[in-house]
Design a protein around this motif. Structure first.
Motif, PDB file in Angstrom:
ATOM      1  N   GLU A  81     -61.201 -44.683  89.395  1.00 36.09           N
ATOM      2  CA  GLU A  81     -60.605 -43.361  89.226  1.00 36.09           C
ATOM      3  C   GLU A  81     -59.282 -43.317  89.982  1.00 36.09           C
ATOM      4  O   GLU A  81     -59.101 -44.029  90.979  1.00 36.09           O
ATOM      5  N   LYS A 132     -57.131 -41.813  92.606  1.00 37.62           N
ATOM      6  CA  LYS A 132     -57.315 -41.001  93.804  1.00 37.62           C
ATOM      7  C   LYS A 132     -56.180 -41.280  94.788  1.00 37.62           C
ATOM      8  O   LYS A 132     -55.438 -42.262  94.637  1.00 37.62           O
ATOM      9  N   SER A 133     -56.088 -40.414  95.798  1.00 31.08           N
ATOM     10  CA  SER A 133     -55.005 -40.525  96.788  1.00 31.08           C
ATOM     11  C   SER A 133     -55.585 -40.489  98.200  1.00 31.08           C
ATOM     12  O   SER A 133     -55.302 -39.584  98.981  1.00 31.08           O
ATOM     13  N   PRO A 134     -56.390 -41.469  98.576  1.00 31.31           N
ATOM     14  CA  PRO A 134     -57.068 -41.400  99.883  1.00 31.31           C
ATOM     15  C   PRO A 134     -56.135 -41.457 101.079  1.00 31.31           C
ATOM     16  O   PRO A 134     -56.486 -40.983 102.156  1.00 31.31           O
ATOM     17  N   GLU A 177     -51.227 -42.268  95.357  1.00 29.90           N
ATOM     18  CA  GLU A 177     -52.173 -42.346  94.247  1.00 29.90           C
ATOM     19  C   GLU A 177     -52.286 -43.767  93.706  1.00 29.90           C
ATOM     20  O   GLU A 177     -51.289 -44.431  93.437  1.00 29.90           O
ATOM     21  N   THR A 228     -65.034 -45.891  92.656  1.00 29.62           N
ATOM     22  CA  THR A 228     -65.899 -44.805  93.123  1.00 29.62           C
ATOM     23  C   THR A 228     -67.345 -45.070  92.710  1.00 29.62           C
ATOM     24  O   THR A 228     -67.614 -45.810  91.758  1.00 29.62           O
ATOM     25  N   ARG A 255     -60.077 -41.579 104.570  1.00 28.69           N
ATOM     26  CA  ARG A 255     -58.903 -40.703 104.611  1.00 28.69           C
ATOM     27  C   ARG A 255     -57.844 -41.290 105.541  1.00 28.69           C
ATOM     28  O   ARG A 255     -58.139 -41.659 106.683  1.00 28.69           O
ATOM     29  N   HIS A 314     -51.980 -33.621  99.344  1.00 27.52           N
ATOM     30  CA  HIS A 314     -53.147 -33.844  98.489  1.00 27.52           C
ATOM     31  C   HIS A 314     -54.431 -33.706  99.301  1.00 27.52           C
ATOM     32  O   HIS A 314     -54.530 -34.187 100.436  1.00 27.52           O
ATOM     33  N   ASP A 372     -57.203 -35.192  98.968  1.00 24.11           N
ATOM     34  CA  ASP A 372     -57.865 -36.476  99.235  1.00 24.11           C
ATOM     35  C   ASP A 372     -57.510 -37.042 100.603  1.00 24.11           C
ATOM     36  O   ASP A 372     -58.302 -37.775 101.206  1.00 24.11           O
TER      37      ASP A 372
END
Length: 582
Positions: free
Chosen positions: A45, A47-49, A53, A58, A207, A231, A233
Motif C-alpha cells: 500500500e 503510505k508515508s511512515p 510516500e 502491510t 513512525r 501526514h 502516518d
C-alpha cells in the motif's frame, strides 16, 4: 495424563497429526494451551511512515503488523494470503524455536518454498517459552519494506515473573529507505557494485520524521505529494504514562542496517529480559540494541510530571548520517501534543563510534539468579567463523571462512529429508576455521577472492557446539563493521566477547560458564570476537546469519543440519519449488 488423538477424516490425516502433536506438546508444557487464530492479508500500500510516500508492505492494512499476544504453551495459527501482484513471500517467527515444526520456521530456501502471489499458506506452531519475540519476512530483502511485527508471550498465571509493572508496551525500532527493495538488491548484485547507502530515516513503532525540505521532487509528482510533513502516518508516537507507575517496554529492533541506541530523556531504564530470557537487572541511561534483538526494560514514571520528555533512538557503529527518531513520553494529564521544553537534540546519546561502551553493556548482561540454565562444561565441536568482505567473479560479496553462501533452489529441509542428493552440494562441508596464525584481521585482505557454495554444516544430534565469530577488516582501509548474528531453531549461551583476534588457547579460559545469558541474536564488534555455545538438540535444518539485510543478501550466512532422521514427515504445503515440484 496426555490425551490421545483419533483421525476419522483420512483425507487430512497428516494435517490432523500435526495439529494433534502441537496440541499435545502445548498441553505437556503447561496444561491446556489455547489455540489463537489469525487471518492475515499481505500486500503493498502507499503510505508515508516517515512523511515520504512509498510502497509499504502491510498486514491487514497495518504497518507495523499486528502484535501477536499469547501465553506460554498456546498454539498460533496464522492463515496468510499473499496479495502481492508479482512477489513471493514467507514469514519467519523470530525467536520461536519451532520445536517439532521446523517446516514452519519461515525461511525460503531453507525450510520451505515461497508462498506465491495469490496463494494462502497456514503457519502453525507452539510458543513454548514466555518472552518478547518478533516476526518478519525472510524472502530476499523484503523485510525492510515493512513486513514486520512483534510477538508477546506471557508466562502461566501460576508462574509470575520476578518483577512487577503496571503496564506493558511494545516498541519496534526500524530504519527506513525510500528506494524499493528490488532497486537496492539489483545494485548489490551488479558490476559495478552499488551500495544501498545509509537509511533516510529511523522510526519508532513505524513512525519517523524525514526532513521534507531536503526531498527531491519527481517529474510526475509535486513535492507536496511525495513528502508531506503533516501526514497522519508520520505523526510522532506519543507514549502516555501516569506519574508513579512502572512500565514494561518491550523493545525490538528489525533494522535493515543500523545498530541503535535507545534513550528516554531524564529517565533510567532497568533491563530485565533479553531475547526471551530473564536478565539479572541492571540500569542503563541508554540501551544499545542490534538488529534481531529484543529487550524488556522497566521505566518508572518518576520525573517532573508537569512536562513531557523526548524518546529518541540514534545510530551507533556507523557514521551518523541519519537523524535520530523522536517520540514523546507524555506525563498524564499534560496534553499529548505538548512538546518537551528542551530540544530533542539535547537528549543524551552516545558517540556512534564508542565501541567500548557497547561492549560494556554486552558484558553486563547475565542470566537472572534463580533462572539459570547452565551451559555444558565442554563442547564437542568448535567452529571459528571469520567474517570478511570479498569478491567472487568480480561481484562484491560477504563471506564466512572465505566461502560466500549460494542460495539453493530446493529448500535444504526438503532435500535432506527426501535424500535429494543433487539438490545442493552434499559433498562439500564448509571450513570450520581459518588460518588464524597468518591472517591479519586489521588489514585489507591481500587476496580478496572467495568462493561460492551451498554446502552446509552437519552436526551430530544433541552435540554441544561452540561458535566463535571473528570480525576483520573489510575491503576498505581501517574499516571493520558490526555484525549481529541470529541463530534459528535454538538459543545459545553467550560465553564471551573480546577485542582483536581470538586466541584459541587462552580466551576460552575466560569464558563465563557461571551465569551466561542465553540469546538468539548476538553482535560481534569491529575487529572483535564473540563466543557462543549451543546444543544441537532441535531436529531440522536451521539458518545462522548476519541480520543486516544487505550482508545476508550478499552471502553472510551458513546453515546447520542435525537430527534430520528425527524430523516428522514434511507437509505438502511447503513444497512446490526446485526438485520439490516432484
Amino acid at each position: 495424563m496426555m490425551r490421545s488423538c483419533r483421525f476419522s477424516d483420512t483425507s487430512h490425516v497428516f494435517t490432523l497429526m500435526v495439529i494433534c502433536f502441537i496440541t499435545l506438546f502445548s498441553s505437556s508444557v503447561h496444561g491446556q494451551g489455547k489455540i489463537r487464530r489469525f487471518k492475515w492479508e499481505v500486500k503493498y500500500e502507499l503510505k508515508s511512515p516517515d512523511c515520504f510516500e512509498k510502497l509499504v508492505i502491510t498486514i491487514n492494512g497495518q504497518f507495523p503488523g499486528p502484535t501477536i499476544k499469547a501465553q506460554q504453551g498456546d498454539t498460533i495459527i496464522v492463515e496468510l494470503k499473499n496479495s502481492f501482484m508479482t512477489e513471493n513471500v514467507v514469514v519467519h517467527w523470530h525467536g520461536i524455536r519451532q520445536i517439532g515444526t521446523p517446516w514452519f520456521d519461515g525461511v525460503e530456501g531453507v525450510t520451505q518454498c515461497p508462498i506465491l502471489p495469490g496463494e494462502i499458506f497456514t503457519y502453525q506452531f507452539v510458543v513454548d517459552r514466555p518472552g518478547t519475540y518478533m516476526y518478519h519476512s525472510h524472502y530476499g530483502m523484503q523485510r525492510e519494506s515493512g513486513l514486520i511485527g512483534m510477538i508477546r508471550v506471557s508466562p502461566p498465571s501460576t508462574e509470575p515473573e520476578p518483577f512487577t509493572y503496571d503496564y506493558d508496551q511494545s516498541l519496534l525500532l526500524t530504519d527506513w529507505y525510500h528506494k524499493g527493495m528490488s532497486e537496492k538488491a539489483t545494485g548489490l548484485a551488479s558490476i559495478p557494485f552499488k551500495w544501498v547507502g545509509e537509511p533516510q530515516s529511523l522510526m519508532i513503532q513505524g513512525r519517523g520524521r524525514f526532513n521534507c525540505t531536503k526531498n527531491m521532487t519527481t517529474p510526475q509528482r509535486s513535492e507536496a505529494e511525495v513528502c508531506n510533513a503533516s501526514h497522519a502516518d508520520c505523526s510522532r508516537l506519543v507514549l502516555t504514562v501516569i506519574p508513579g507507575k512502572t512500565y514494561r517496554l518491550r523493545i525490538g529492533s528489525l533494522t535493515s542496517l543500523s545498530a541503535l541506541s535507545f534513550q528516554i530523556e531524564g529517565h533510567n531504564l532497568t533491563v530485565v529480559e533479553a531475547d526471551g530470557h530473564l536478565v539479572e537487572p541492571f540500569t542503563v541511561r541508554n540501551l544499545f540494541i542490534y538488529s534481531g534483538e529484543t529487550y524488556s526494560v522497566l521505566l518508572k514514571a518518576d520525573q517532573n510530571p508537569s512536562r513531557n520528555y523526548w524518546i529518541t533512538t540514534s545510530i551507533v557503529s556507523r557514521p551518523e548520517k541519519t537523524p535520530p527518531a523522536t517520540a514523546v513520553l507524555n506525563y498524564h494529564p499534560n496534553h499529548p501534543r505538548k512538546h518537551p521544553p528542551t530540544p530533542a537534540s539535547s537528549n543524551f546519546r552516545p558517540a556512534w563510534n564508542d565501541t567500548r561502551h557497547r561492549l560494556a553493556q554486552s558484558l553486563a548482561i547475565k542470566a537472572r539468579k534463580g533462572f539459570l540454565h547452565a551451559p555444558p562444561e565442554n563442547s564437542d565441536k568448535v567452529i571459528v567463523l571469520l567474517n570478511t568482505q570479498n569478491k567472487v567473479n568480480g561481484y562484491m560479496r560477504w563471506s564466512v571462512n572465505n566461502v560466500s553462501y549460494q542460495h539453493p533452489t530446493t529448500p535444504y529441509l526438503i532435500a535432506s529429508k527426501h535424500n535429494l542428493t543433487n539438490a545442493f552440494d552434499w559433498r562439500f562441508t564448509p571450513p570450520e576455521s581459518y588460518d588464524s596464525k597468518s591472517y591479519d584481521i586489521f588489514a585489507v585482505p591481500s587476496n580478496a577472492n572467495a568462493t561460492m557454495s551451498d554446502g552446509i554444516y552437519r552436526l551430530k544430534f544433541n552435540s554441544t557446539v561452540d561458535v566463535v565469530l571473528q570480525n576483520a577488516n573489510t575491503m576498505s582501509v581501517n574499516n571493520s563493521e558490526t555484525h549481529p548474528w541470529h541463530l534459528h531453531g535454538h538459543d545459545f549461551w553467550v560465553l564471551g566477547y573480546g577485542e582483536g583476534k581470538f586466541n584459541e588457547s587462552e580466551d576460552p579460559k575466560r569464558y563465563n560458564l557461571v551465569d551466561p545469558i542465553m540469546k538468539n541474536t548476538v553482535a560481534v564488534q569491529p575487529y572483535g570476537w564473540t563466543a557462543l555455545r549451543f546444543r544441537a538438540d532441535n531436529p531440522g535444518v536451521w539458518a545462522f546469519h548476519c541480520h543486516i539485510e544487505s550482508h545476508f543478501f550478499m552471502g553472510m550466512r551458513i546453515v546447520f543440519e542435525s537430527g534430520i532422521d528425527r524430523v516428522a514427515n514434511l507437509p505438502s504445503s511447503i513444497m512446490g519449488c526446485g526438485q520439490a515440484k516432484r
